[in-house]
Design an enzyme around this catalytic site. Structure first.
Site, PDB file in Angstrom:
ATOM      1  N   ALA A   1      36.530  36.655  57.427  1.00  0.00           N
ATOM      2  CA  ALA A   1      37.052  37.897  56.871  1.00  0.00           C
ATOM      3  C   ALA A   1      37.555  37.652  55.456  1.00  0.00           C
ATOM      4  O   ALA A   1      38.151  36.605  55.187  1.00  0.00           O
ATOM      5  CB  ALA A   1      38.187  38.441  57.739  1.00  0.00           C
TER       6      ALA A   1
ATOM      7  N   HIS B   1      44.943  39.535  40.619  1.00  0.00           N
ATOM      8  CA  HIS B   1      45.330  38.276  41.254  1.00  0.00           C
ATOM      9  C   HIS B   1      45.848  37.297  40.209  1.00  0.00           C
ATOM     10  O   HIS B   1      45.735  37.536  39.004  1.00  0.00           O
ATOM     11  CB  HIS B   1      44.145  37.646  41.995  1.00  0.00           C
ATOM     12  CG  HIS B   1      43.848  38.285  43.310  1.00  0.00           C
ATOM     13  ND1 HIS B   1      43.040  39.394  43.414  1.00  0.00           N
ATOM     14  CD2 HIS B   1      44.252  37.991  44.579  1.00  0.00           C
ATOM     15  CE1 HIS B   1      42.953  39.748  44.692  1.00  0.00           C
ATOM     16  NE2 HIS B   1      43.682  38.916  45.414  1.00  0.00           N
TER      17      HIS B   1
ATOM     18  N   LYS C   1      42.807  32.047  40.506  1.00  0.00           N
ATOM     19  CA  LYS C   1      41.762  32.487  41.441  1.00  0.00           C
ATOM     20  C   LYS C   1      40.389  32.268  40.821  1.00  0.00           C
ATOM     21  O   LYS C   1      40.149  32.654  39.674  1.00  0.00           O
ATOM     22  CB  LYS C   1      41.961  33.955  41.818  1.00  0.00           C
ATOM     23  CG  LYS C   1      41.001  34.436  42.898  1.00  0.00           C
ATOM     24  CD  LYS C   1      41.410  35.795  43.442  1.00  0.00           C
ATOM     25  CE  LYS C   1      40.406  36.333  44.457  1.00  0.00           C
ATOM     26  NZ  LYS C   1      40.270  35.454  45.642  1.00  0.00           N
TER      27      LYS C   1
END
Length: 269
Positions: free
Chosen positions: A122, A155, A159
């Protein structure tokens, strides 16, 4: 007790996952590993994460600890994730994957591998974010083609992938709601003289700055009004808690790929 192996055990997410595993009544932190050359290898992970020894020594690579656990939790990097998935499939071990940035080919391989092991994969394991996914689809279906759909995600500056897996999943759910194919209507960059916006397109825009944990907003903009639905993460703990929940749920399931809708009982909503 379900015995958990944590990938990237000394990293930011690995440490948060450790805390959630320790707090879960059905889970035991049984093994930890890092990539070759990591300074944590050979050390007691308890001292690194909890400030006191717990008897779990950080191994070098998954193969070194695969026999010690029932389920692997992984929030590392897509190429490493695929390596771990191949090993999990070979040994028939369950795996929870929270890593984002998997390519189409990698996802296809993961689906094939899952014939040999159960896997939860997920882009986001937060309960609230998975509710947001469902809201995006239902809202898009209700409002229809009269409303422009745009997504903005933000973010931290470390990242590695963009847009985030969460933003892509949001876009996919919204596209499903209005009967569109995201591969045909997704727009990821606007620059220069681009002309009028195509009413069918779904825009996905990215911000990267400082220590933002994660923020996602989906906009449904119509004539004279707009609806914004947002999720803001204040820490990484909700991702880690979701992964721990998924690990406890997954062990003993039939082989195949599951997602957080399965774990949380949201498939039929």
């Amino acid at each position: 007790m379900t015995k958990v192996i944590i990938a990237g055990a000394s990293g930011r997410m690995g440490q948060r996952v450790a805390h959630m595993v320790e707090a879960h009544p059905e889970l035991e932190y049984a093994a930890a590993f890092e990539a070759a050359g990591n300074p944590a290898i050979g050390k007691d992970i308890g001292r690194i994460v909890f400030g006191e020894e717990n008897g779990v020594i950080v191994g070098e690579g998954l193969e070194s600890v695969i026999a010690d656990g029932d389920v692997i939790i992984d929030f590392t990097f897509h190429t490493a994730t695929m390596e771990f998935a191949r090993i999990a499939a070979k040994h028939g071990k369950a795996m929870v994957i929270g890593t984002t940035g998997l390519s189409v080919d990698e996802l296809a391989e993961l689906k094939d591998l899952s014939a040999s092991f159960p896997c939860v994969q997920a882009p986001n394991m937060s309960v609230c974010v998975n509710v947001l996914f469902k809201l995006a689809k239902k809202t898009a279906a209700i409002l229809g083609d009269d409303y422009d759909i745009e997504i903005l995600e933000a973010h931290h500056n470390k990242k590695k992938d963009a847009p985030s897996g969460t933003a892509l999943k949001l876009a996919e759910m919204a596209a499903e709601g209005v009967g569109r194919n995201l591969a045909e209507v997704g727009v990821y960059e606007r620059n220069g003289i681009i002309g009028e916006r195509d009413p069918k397109e779904i825009g996905i825009q990215t911000l990267r700055a400082a220590d933002i944990v994660g923020e996602h907003t989906i906009y449904f903009a119509g004539a004279g009004e707009r609806l914004e639905i947002s999720h803001r993460a204040h820490s990484r703990d909700h991702f880690a808690k979701g992964a721990a929940t998924a690990a406890a749920w997954l062990v003993g399931r039939e082989n195949g790929i599951y997602d957080m809708f399965d774990v949380l009982g949201l498939q039929d909503l």
